[in-house]
Design an enzyme around this catalytic site. Structure first.
Site, PDB file in Angstrom:
ATOM      1  N   LYS A  66      -4.518 -18.733  -6.303  1.00 24.16           N
ATOM      2  CA  LYS A  66      -5.489 -19.417  -5.425  1.00 24.16           C
ATOM      3  C   LYS A  66      -6.440 -18.447  -4.719  1.00 24.16           C
ATOM      4  CE  LYS A  66      -2.935 -23.656  -4.686  1.00 24.16           C
ATOM      5  NZ  LYS A  66      -2.242 -24.550  -3.770  1.00 24.16           N
ATOM      6  N   ASP A 102      -6.524 -28.850  -0.744  1.00 22.35           N
ATOM      7  CA  ASP A 102      -5.163 -28.893  -0.180  1.00 22.35           C
ATOM      8  C   ASP A 102      -5.212 -29.228   1.306  1.00 22.35           C
ATOM      9  OD1 ASP A 102      -3.722 -28.233  -2.457  1.00 22.35           O
ATOM     10  OD2 ASP A 102      -3.755 -26.077  -2.062  1.00 22.35           O
TER      11      ASP A 102
HETATM   12  P1  NAP Z   1       2.053 -18.886  -2.409  1.00 20.13           P
HETATM   13  O1  NAP Z   1       0.627 -18.591  -2.077  1.00 20.13           O
HETATM   14  O2  NAP Z   1       2.717 -18.163  -3.514  1.00 20.13           O
HETATM   15  O3  NAP Z   1       2.862 -18.665  -1.038  1.00 20.13           O
HETATM   16  C1  NAP Z   1       4.236 -18.935  -0.971  1.00 20.13           C
HETATM   17  C2  NAP Z   1       4.791 -18.510   0.373  1.00 20.13           C
HETATM   18  O4  NAP Z   1       6.184 -18.812   0.306  1.00 20.13           O
HETATM   19  C3  NAP Z   1       4.624 -17.040   0.674  1.00 20.13           C
HETATM   20  O5  NAP Z   1       4.149 -16.906   1.974  1.00 20.13           O
HETATM   21  C4  NAP Z   1       6.044 -16.492   0.559  1.00 20.13           C
HETATM   22  O6  NAP Z   1       6.527 -15.790   1.590  1.00 20.13           O
HETATM   23  C5  NAP Z   1       6.924 -17.706   0.711  1.00 20.13           C
HETATM   24  N1  NAP Z   1       8.112 -17.522  -0.122  1.00 20.13           N
HETATM   25  C6  NAP Z   1       8.161 -17.380  -1.473  1.00 20.13           C
HETATM   26  N2  NAP Z   1       9.435 -17.213  -1.863  1.00 20.13           N
HETATM   27  C7  NAP Z   1      10.188 -17.235  -0.733  1.00 20.13           C
HETATM   28  C8  NAP Z   1      11.580 -17.093  -0.484  1.00 20.13           C
HETATM   29  N3  NAP Z   1      12.453 -16.912  -1.475  1.00 20.13           N
HETATM   30  N4  NAP Z   1      12.009 -17.182   0.804  1.00 20.13           N
HETATM   31  C9  NAP Z   1      11.129 -17.382   1.803  1.00 20.13           C
HETATM   32  N5  NAP Z   1       9.789 -17.511   1.617  1.00 20.13           N
HETATM   33  C10 NAP Z   1       9.338 -17.437   0.366  1.00 20.13           C
HETATM   34  O7  NAP Z   1       2.249 -20.439  -2.734  1.00 20.13           O
HETATM   35  P2  NAP Z   1       1.459 -21.668  -2.122  1.00 20.13           P
HETATM   36  O8  NAP Z   1       0.305 -21.998  -2.969  1.00 20.13           O
HETATM   37  O9  NAP Z   1       1.238 -21.381  -0.705  1.00 20.13           O
HETATM   38  O10 NAP Z   1       2.519 -22.871  -2.310  1.00 20.13           O
HETATM   39  C11 NAP Z   1       3.682 -22.964  -1.523  1.00 20.13           C
HETATM   40  C12 NAP Z   1       4.411 -24.271  -1.832  1.00 20.13           C
HETATM   41  O11 NAP Z   1       3.612 -25.392  -1.475  1.00 20.13           O
HETATM   42  C13 NAP Z   1       4.771 -24.455  -3.314  1.00 20.13           C
HETATM   43  O12 NAP Z   1       6.048 -25.028  -3.416  1.00 20.13           O
HETATM   44  C14 NAP Z   1       3.727 -25.432  -3.805  1.00 20.13           C
HETATM   45  O13 NAP Z   1       4.180 -26.203  -4.895  1.00 20.13           O
HETATM   46  C15 NAP Z   1       3.547 -26.293  -2.561  1.00 20.13           C
HETATM   47  N6  NAP Z   1       2.224 -26.965  -2.570  1.00 20.13           N
HETATM   48  C16 NAP Z   1       2.214 -28.325  -2.638  1.00 20.13           C
HETATM   49  C17 NAP Z   1       1.006 -28.983  -2.653  1.00 20.13           C
HETATM   50  C18 NAP Z   1       0.976 -30.492  -2.719  1.00 20.13           C
HETATM   51  O14 NAP Z   1      -0.085 -31.035  -3.011  1.00 20.13           O
HETATM   52  N7  NAP Z   1       2.063 -31.182  -2.446  1.00 20.13           N
HETATM   53  C19 NAP Z   1      -0.198 -28.270  -2.591  1.00 20.13           C
HETATM   54  C20 NAP Z   1      -0.147 -26.868  -2.497  1.00 20.13           C
HETATM   55  C21 NAP Z   1       1.095 -26.231  -2.501  1.00 20.13           C
HETATM   56  P3  NAP Z   1       6.501 -14.562   2.438  1.00 20.13           P
HETATM   57  O15 NAP Z   1       5.276 -14.707   3.277  1.00 20.13           O
HETATM   58  O16 NAP Z   1       7.744 -14.685   3.228  1.00 20.13           O
HETATM   59  O17 NAP Z   1       6.441 -13.470   1.434  1.00 20.13           O
END
Ligand code: NAP
Length: 278
Positions: A66, A102
């Protein structure tokens, strides 16, 4: 000419966006196909080059690209620039513009489906990635009293807190080590999981005993998660990520086609793809 749109990310096998978007194209009589484009980071530039061709409407972007797509775009909507993340790309005559749907998708689901008004409330957000920053940006519009951003890295949480918040909202970086004993969980009104922790059915970002039962527990993951099951068992109100997924997808659809998205059709297709619908 068949038009094309798709999802750029890695890995993508779990995605239900193709079912949802394809149903919308068919309902609206648009001759378009929605594909999964699983790419390596090194391949992003090539894919985005292809997206400029006339048959491409644009794309959605998901984990982990993203932010990585931004340097390849010609234009960036103001909110995407502030959030630092793009989840929708629109091809207009060979120029690529980045948008973030989002953020409004999150806020609409919170208010319409979660029946939650964030004004003056105390919020805890787990995560500091693209979704977490979109959540903070959306919440700031409603001026909550405070937002605690929880990350494994205090530096990442600090960066996420730098997403423009209203001047009446305090945004504080917190680590998991300090969260449980900080009192933040006992006092919060809204608890948001914006991490992928919970995609596996046996994992949760929070021990069951620490669930803030007085809060609305909102998991952005769109399948039933352990966090939501634990929260329900503890007596908390819950909201999953499915309404947000549909609302952000509906906004993407309208940006690509100029047409009003058939949200009921998209909801039904998403539920069916999850094995929860007719
Ligand atoms: P991202 O940019 O990869 O960020 C993920 C975040 O989660 C990072 O800050 C990371 O943490 C943290 N993380 C990853 N693995 C972890 C672990 N094992 N323990 C603790 N923290 C962890 O992903 P994103 O785009 O933000 O998406 C995050 C979630 O939201 C996903 O599950 C995605 O499917 C969901 N989402 C849903 C929608 C919807 O429409 N429903 C839309 C967008 C995203 P640290 O900062 O701690 O390194």
């Amino acid at each position: 000419m068949k038009l094309l749109a798709g999802l750029i990310g890695f890995p993508l096998s779990h995605s239900i966006s193709p079912s949802m978007q394809q149903a919308a194209f068919e309902y609206c009589g648009i001759d378009a196909e929605y594909r999964l484009w699983e790419v390596s980071e090194a391949g992003i530039g090539d894919y985005l080059g292809r997206l400029r061709m006339p048959e491409y409407l644009g794309a959605n972007v998901t984990i982990p690209y993203k932010s990585a797509v931004i340097p390849f775009l010609d234009d960036l909507a103001d909110d995407s620039a502030k959030i630092g993340a793009v989840n929708t790309i629109v091809n207009s005559g060979g120029r690529l513009a980045g948008h973030n749907t989002d953020s409004p998708g999150f806020l609409r689901a919170l208010e319409e489906d979660g029946k939650f008004d964030a004004r003056g409330k105390r919020v805890v957000v787990l995560g500091a990635g693209g979704a977490a920053r979109a959540v903070v940006f959306a919440l700031a519009i409603r001026k909550p009293e405070s937002i605690a951003m929880v990350s494994r890295s205090v530096e990442k949480a600090k960066r996420a807190c730098s997403v423009p918040c209203s001047d009446v909202t305090r945004c504080t970086p917190v680590t998991y080590d300090t969260l449980v004993n900080s009192g933040l969980l006992d006092r919060c009104d809204l608890f948001v999981n914006a991490t992928p922790v919970g995609l596996r059915p046996d994992e949760s970002p929070l021990p069951a005993g620490s669930i803030p039962r007085q809060a609305l527990v909102y998991d952005l993951i769109y399948r039933p998660t352990k966090l939501l099951k634990d929260a329900e068992a503890a007596g908390a109100r819950t909201l999953d990520g499915l309404p947000m997924l549909v609302y952000q997808g509906a906004l993407s659809f309208s940006l690509w086609t100029g047409a009003k998205a058939p949200e009921d059709v998209m909801f039904a297709a998403a539920l069916k793809a999850l094995g929860r619908g007719a």
